[in-house]
Design a protein around this motif. Sequence first.
Motif, mmCIF file in Angstrom:
data_model
loop_
_atom_site.group_PDB
_atom_site.id
_atom_site.type_symbol
_atom_site.label_atom_id
_atom_site.label_comp_id
_atom_site.label_asym_id
_atom_site.label_seq_id
_atom_site.Cartn_x
_atom_site.Cartn_y
_atom_site.Cartn_z
ATOM 1 N N ASP B 131 1.834 -32.979 -55.358
ATOM 2 C CA ASP B 131 2.808 -33.149 -56.429
ATOM 3 C C ASP B 131 3.709 -31.911 -56.535
ATOM 4 N N SER B 132 3.107 -30.728 -56.494
ATOM 5 C CA SER B 132 3.902 -29.503 -56.614
ATOM 6 C C SER B 132 4.786 -29.300 -55.384
ATOM 7 N N LEU B 133 4.286 -29.687 -54.229
ATOM 8 C CA LEU B 133 5.052 -29.560 -52.999
ATOM 9 C C LEU B 133 6.312 -30.431 -53.044
ATOM 10 N N ILE B 134 6.126 -31.681 -53.443
ATOM 11 C CA ILE B 134 7.263 -32.612 -53.508
ATOM 12 C C ILE B 134 8.320 -32.084 -54.479
ATOM 13 N N ASN B 135 7.866 -31.386 -55.501
ATOM 14 C CA ASN B 135 8.781 -30.855 -56.507
ATOM 15 C C ASN B 135 9.214 -29.413 -56.239
ATOM 16 N N SER B 136 9.109 -28.982 -54.958
ATOM 17 C CA SER B 136 9.559 -27.636 -54.597
ATOM 18 C C SER B 136 10.726 -27.713 -53.619
ATOM 19 N N LYS B 137 11.571 -26.663 -53.620
ATOM 20 C CA LYS B 137 12.708 -26.628 -52.695
ATOM 21 C C LYS B 137 12.292 -26.137 -51.313
#
Lengths: 318, 318
Positions: B131-137
Amino acid sequence: MFEFKDNIPFREKKNDILTVGELLIDMMTTEYDNNDECNTYRKLFGGSPSNIALNVKKLGVNPIIVSTVGEDGLGRFLINQLKHADIDTDHIQRADESTSMVVVTKSVSTPIPIFYRGADYQISYTPKLEDSLINSKIVHFSCWPISRVPSRYTIERVIDTARNHDVLIGFDPNYHPMIWQKGENGIEYVKSIIGKVDIVKPSEDDAERLFGKAVPERYLDNFLELGARLVILTLGKDGAIVSNGRETITFNSLATQVEDTTGAGDAFWSGFYAAIVKGYSLKHALSLGFAVSAYKLKYTGAIVNLPNLEDIKEKYGL
Amino acid sequence: MFEFKDNIPFREKKNDILTVGELLIDMMTTEYDNNDECNTYRKLFGGSPSNIALNVKKLGVNPIIVSTVGEDGLGRFLINQLKHADIDTDHIQRADESTSMVVVTKSVSTPIPIFYRGADYQISYTPKLEDSLINSKIVHFSCWPISRVPSRYTIERVIDTARNHDVLIGFDPNYHPMIWQKGENGIEYVKSIIGKVDIVKPSEDDAERLFGKAVPERYLDNFLELGARLVILTLGKDGAIVSNGRETITFNSLATQVEDTTGAGDAFWSGFYAAIVKGYSLKHALSLGFAVSAYKLKYTGAIVNLPNLEDIKEKYGL
């Protein structure tokens, strides 16, 4: 059967005591610390069989130490320390793994060591090891080398050779789950080894980890039932009880001053081994072991500047 | 294709940079030492992705750090350091292995580190990480987590997810045989990863370990041929050359004073990432990366008290 009043007869051999096992770095905080806040450490020579080798040399008998360190600066440091202590380093093997280390925090509560195992359990059974073993009176090891392969296989062969060549086997059953391979039942394996050795010296904590909570006399029986011939159960400040399977005798602690308990057990082993090699009766040798331990307790560190055994004997009126 | 004159367009995301990898203890001698004689050490926060996370926070963008430490005092120390730096520790996993450590000797010649790997490569691919990866640049990692299983599998899934969700992938190809599992061909595996990432920043030493001795321009081609889209080859005091596959540009070092090179590469990554997130053109962002690196070189230690990126920009007239 070991009789307390008799000495232990040894065949004439070139070497006195051969220790096989962990030679490693103790990375110890320079300050007492209960909150992981001490950032400075001191590297110290460590490993119980290595401590015993250094001690018995000072007490006046000959050690050989068989261990493995890495091809790195920490391994070179350990080898240099042995050389400074005038101990032969011919049996120190080198492995393509980092020199093993234990990170220790000085603490007023029970410190929890952090283990980094690398080279220490890479000890090979070599013709050189076999030759020196056959020519030794005593062989000593702890749970470290039996906790992992390949050194476990080396110890199994060491035990076989020792039994075939009248080498007395001393084993420190210092079982701790943290040094064991995860998922393996170390307790059962340690129990299987106890039946193959002559002398064991558990602490109450060691015994509890192996057999669960019980009274000290029960622990003696546990070890004897597994086949140990002499069981020395140490009870900290309450001294020790020792059984040969027929008779149990009690020893009071000889400690008058306790500065640091690190290495007190190794100091006992050292005094005891030196004394039986020098021909003292078993009971007298046990007393001398506890005297060496009491002497060590007055100083900080695992390795202290021990006098020879006769000086200790005199100092403690034994 | 990355154009030097353009900025890198990012989709609007909650987080800026997610680093996955080694969070560990650097156990460093307090003195310079060429003879294994320095016995005192200082424990320091270490691990390249963790350094980058701390740096970018100071430069003014948001990091998330995904790492694994042991359930021990050294793990607690590392987590506390992150908290002191006001970095979220929600993604720090705990493992039933000792917190990883590198023993480092300060030396005037090239120091040879001693590696103790435990918890660091136990990173799991969790729904929270995804989840955090998908929401990172941006996602960043080095050779450490790909050198061992299971973290290698985690990185393989991280790469897949990043490619499917427009997350820019930066990879430090800092291949070193000593961190690799013995007997495995790490070089071939590292090469297979290079084709799946966007940006690599090898040093000349890294390139030589992967491709053998060659001229810098040849190294650029080596990485491009494997599929990297932007190759930043650092040349120490000689600056760097950077290629997007069509155009190669040269950067001179901005360092005016070199106190300690530890962490200079991480400082570059940090400045570069912060700058591309803030919308600077690629060429400008590369300059800002080298400026942050030059700033870091003036101070001792991997982690120095960086100002924010705009202050660095002004200081170096960029």
